[in-house]
Motif scaffolding. Structure first.
Motif: not given
Length: 64
Positions: A5-6, A9, A20, A60, A63
């Motif tokens: 996810w990094q 996001i 975010p 998403c 996250y």
């Protein structure tokens, strides 16, 4: 599909008051999650927001 996810996001105080969001956009993660919660499919979300990719939507969820 193996995504982090990094990679999709980001959050910075200057944009959306630090909420975010999907990298390179002003689309908050909470908006995408809201669409999904209301029953929208990833394809429907991408139709509404063509800058998004299926990986962005998956990120998403990861996250959250």
């Amino acid at each position: 599909m193996n995504i982090e996810w990094q990679d999709h996001i980001e959050s910075s105080p200057e944009v959306l008051k630090g909420k975010p969001r999907v990298k390179g956009t002003r689309i908050p993660v909470s908006l995408i999650l809201g669409y999904l919660a209301s029953g929208a499919s990833p394809d429907e979300i991408i139709e509404e927001f063509p800058d998004l990719t299926p990986e962005d939507i998956s990120a998403c969820l990861l996250y959250a």
